[in-house]
Design an enzyme around this catalytic site. Structure first.
Site, PDB file in Angstrom:
ATOM      1  N   HIS A  13      34.973  45.771  25.965  1.00  0.00           N
ATOM      2  CA  HIS A  13      34.597  45.012  24.769  1.00  0.00           C
ATOM      3  C   HIS A  13      35.872  45.074  23.906  1.00  0.00           C
ATOM      4  O   HIS A  13      36.923  45.521  24.387  1.00  0.00           O
ATOM      5  CB  HIS A  13      33.379  45.696  24.125  1.00  0.00           C
ATOM      6  N   TYR A  61      35.388  49.541  20.854  1.00  0.00           N
ATOM      7  CA  TYR A  61      34.975  50.502  21.899  1.00  0.00           C
ATOM      8  C   TYR A  61      36.156  51.053  22.698  1.00  0.00           C
ATOM      9  O   TYR A  61      36.216  50.882  23.918  1.00  0.00           O
ATOM     10  CB  TYR A  61      33.981  49.835  22.862  1.00  0.00           C
ATOM     11  N   GLU A 116      40.334  32.571  24.734  1.00  0.00           N
ATOM     12  CA  GLU A 116      39.451  31.396  24.707  1.00  0.00           C
ATOM     13  C   GLU A 116      39.808  30.417  23.599  1.00  0.00           C
ATOM     14  O   GLU A 116      39.209  30.420  22.521  1.00  0.00           O
ATOM     15  CB  GLU A 116      37.986  31.827  24.549  1.00  0.00           C
ATOM     16  N   GLU A 174      36.742  36.551  32.571  1.00  0.00           N
ATOM     17  CA  GLU A 174      35.597  37.018  31.774  1.00  0.00           C
ATOM     18  C   GLU A 174      34.353  36.257  32.193  1.00  0.00           C
ATOM     19  O   GLU A 174      34.369  35.030  32.275  1.00  0.00           O
ATOM     20  CB  GLU A 174      35.868  36.803  30.280  1.00  0.00           C
ATOM     21  N   GLU A 176      23.432  44.907  23.436  1.00  0.00           N
ATOM     22  CA  GLU A 176      23.394  43.459  23.704  1.00  0.00           C
ATOM     23  C   GLU A 176      23.377  43.261  25.221  1.00  0.00           C
ATOM     24  O   GLU A 176      23.862  44.110  25.977  1.00  0.00           O
ATOM     25  CB  GLU A 176      24.570  42.716  23.043  1.00  0.00           C
TER      26      GLU A 176
HETATM   27  C1  IDC Z   1      31.300  38.957  21.764  1.00  0.00           C
HETATM   28  C2  IDC Z   1      30.722  40.356  21.859  1.00  0.00           C
HETATM   29  C3  IDC Z   1      29.976  40.684  20.582  1.00  0.00           C
HETATM   30  C4  IDC Z   1      30.920  40.511  19.398  1.00  0.00           C
HETATM   31  C5  IDC Z   1      31.550  39.134  19.413  1.00  0.00           C
HETATM   32  C6  IDC Z   1      32.618  39.030  18.333  1.00  0.00           C
HETATM   33  O1  IDC Z   1      29.894  40.441  22.986  1.00  0.00           O
HETATM   34  O2  IDC Z   1      29.471  41.994  20.640  1.00  0.00           O
HETATM   35  O3  IDC Z   1      30.206  40.708  18.216  1.00  0.00           O
HETATM   36  O4  IDC Z   1      32.146  38.849  20.649  1.00  0.00           O
HETATM   37  O5  IDC Z   1      32.837  37.743  17.965  1.00  0.00           O
HETATM   38  C7  IDC Z   1      33.169  35.251  24.742  1.00  0.00           C
HETATM   39  C8  IDC Z   1      34.257  36.011  24.102  1.00  0.00           C
HETATM   40  C9  IDC Z   1      33.822  37.413  23.746  1.00  0.00           C
HETATM   41  C10 IDC Z   1      32.385  37.438  23.270  1.00  0.00           C
HETATM   42  C11 IDC Z   1      31.491  36.985  24.422  1.00  0.00           C
HETATM   43  C12 IDC Z   1      30.000  37.007  24.092  1.00  0.00           C
HETATM   44  O6  IDC Z   1      35.448  36.039  24.873  1.00  0.00           O
HETATM   45  O7  IDC Z   1      34.684  37.893  22.770  1.00  0.00           O
HETATM   46  O8  IDC Z   1      32.070  38.755  22.918  1.00  0.00           O
HETATM   47  N1  IDC Z   1      31.893  35.656  24.836  1.00  0.00           N
HETATM   48  O9  IDC Z   1      29.722  36.142  23.035  1.00  0.00           O
HETATM   49  N2  IDC Z   1      33.262  34.049  25.275  1.00  0.00           N
HETATM   50  C13 IDC Z   1      32.047  33.656  25.678  1.00  0.00           C
HETATM   51  C14 IDC Z   1      31.151  34.669  25.414  1.00  0.00           C
END
Ligand code: IDC
Length: 342
Positions: free
Chosen positions: A69, A74, A178, A266, A307
């Site tokens: 994360h 973390y 992203e 990812e 989550e």
């Molecule tokens: C999410 C984490 C969440 C955190 C958030 C921050 O799971 O706990 O609060 O980001 O903005 C992505 C991203 C990744 C995201 C994840 C889930 O690369 O940073 O993490 N996600 O939303 N792209 C698609 C999904």
């Protein structure tokens, strides 16, 4: 006669001494890691060859592993014990270090945070080296959808990394997690070319992975307009199994067949929000496809946050991941089971 013997004796002593000396001199962590059986000692430096990642023998190689994360949230997960469990029990060969740029504690949010991020990334790279795992250094843009926003910081970060780790054969750079609401042609591509140029000044060989628009889903645009003039450039595709289904799998298949080297740096087993919508059957469809083409797959995330995407149950000490699946969530159990048979 005595003189000849003395001469021989002295020569033998000198030869033995220099042998011992050279052995001591080469006993460093790199050669030690290279001599034990681990993913990096077995597969060595990776390359891009057509649509595939290949190992030092030119054989197709699938990157398999977990993403942290955010390292600001973390960092404990990046411990020797946990990475060892991932390597030996989950059969992971890779760890991805997600270093956010703008979100909480990110690299671009102040001098102290920047220092902290650098030391956490360094720690992760060194541990991966010690354990013989590949490491993806991820410049995790997200709310800063256009990578040009922090291009200056990105250039200085990757310059520092490339200078410091140019000799490492286990390092992979993911230069923009992203991008979103921007343009491949006008923003992302020029950014990527500029960062690749910076890295290549020092590090001629590492694999560099570029993102694409719409949270790294628009690889079809990239496929029509690739970065040329550099070797070992690949592109990321990100998916969340309950949100991105057949249509994105088809896009991946088309691009792969079209010779684009794609790595899934990812993916989640659930909704794109990271929470809710755990979807086993769609995840399995994805993993079967990735296995078939040996396309790299890195799961989000190695954390115990409450989550759905988290692999570890909340309340667990993530710095002490044990083998087996007792500490794992539904998502973690599914991922471990599949990684073990990739
Ligand atoms: C999410 C984490 C969440 C955190 C958030 C921050 O799971 O706990 O609060 O980001 O903005 C992505 C991203 C990744 C995201 C994840 C889930 O690369 O940073 O993490 N996600 O939303 N792209 C698609 C999904």
């Amino acid at each position: 006669m005595v003189k000849v013997y003395k001469f021989k004796l002295v020569s033998i002593i000198l030869i033995i001494a220099s042998l011992l000396f050279s052995l001591c001199g080469t006993f460093d962590i790199d050669s030690y890691a290279a001599n034990v059986k681990n993913p990096v000692s077995q597969h060595g430096r990776l390359k891009v060859s057509g649509s595939n990642i290949v190992d030092k023998n030119g054989k197709k190689f699938q990157l398999v592993g977990m993403s942290t994360h955010g390292l600001a949230w973390y960092p404990e997960a990046v411990s020797e014990k946990t990475l060892k469990t991932l390597r030996d029990d989950w059969k992971c060969n890779t760890i991805r270090l997600a270093m956010y740029t703008e979100e909480y504690g990110g690299y671009c949010t102040g001098v102290e945070n920047k220092k902290q991020m650098l030391s956490r990334v360094d720690n992760g790279i060194k541990l991966a080296k010690k354990l013989g795992m590949y490491v993806i250094v991820d410049w995790h843009i997200l709310s800063d959808g256009d990578p040009l926003i922090h291009k200056k910081e990105a250039k200085s970060f990757f310059k520092r990394m490339a200078k410091k780790y140019k000799g490492y054969n286990n390092i992979i750079y993911e230069i923009c997690n992203e991008p979103n609401n921007t343009s491949w042609k006008a923003n992302i591509k020029p950014y990527c070319k500029s960062i690749i140029k910076t890295i290549r000044k020092y590090d001629k060989r590492s694999v560099i992975i570029c993102g694409s628009n719409t949270w790294s889903q628009d690889i079809h645009e990239v496929s029509q307009d690739r970065i040329t003039g550099y070797k070992n450039v690949a592109y990321s595709l990100h998916f969340y199994a309950n949100t991105h289904t057949d249509w994105l799998r088809q896009r991946l298949t088309d691009c792969h067949k079209n010779g684009l080297c794609v790595v899934v740096t990812e993916f989640g087993t659930c909704d794109a929000s990271g929470n809710g919508g755990f979807n086993k059957s769609e995840t399995v469809k994805w993993l079967k496809l990735l296995k078939k083409y040996k396309i790299g797959c890195i799961n989000w995330s190695l954390s115990n946050k409450e989550e759905t995407a988290s692999a570890i149950k909340s309340g667990t000490d993530i710095s002490k991941l044990k083998k087996g699946s007792k500490q794992l969530t539904k998502s973690g159990k599914l991922i471990r089971k599949w990684f073990r048979k990739m």
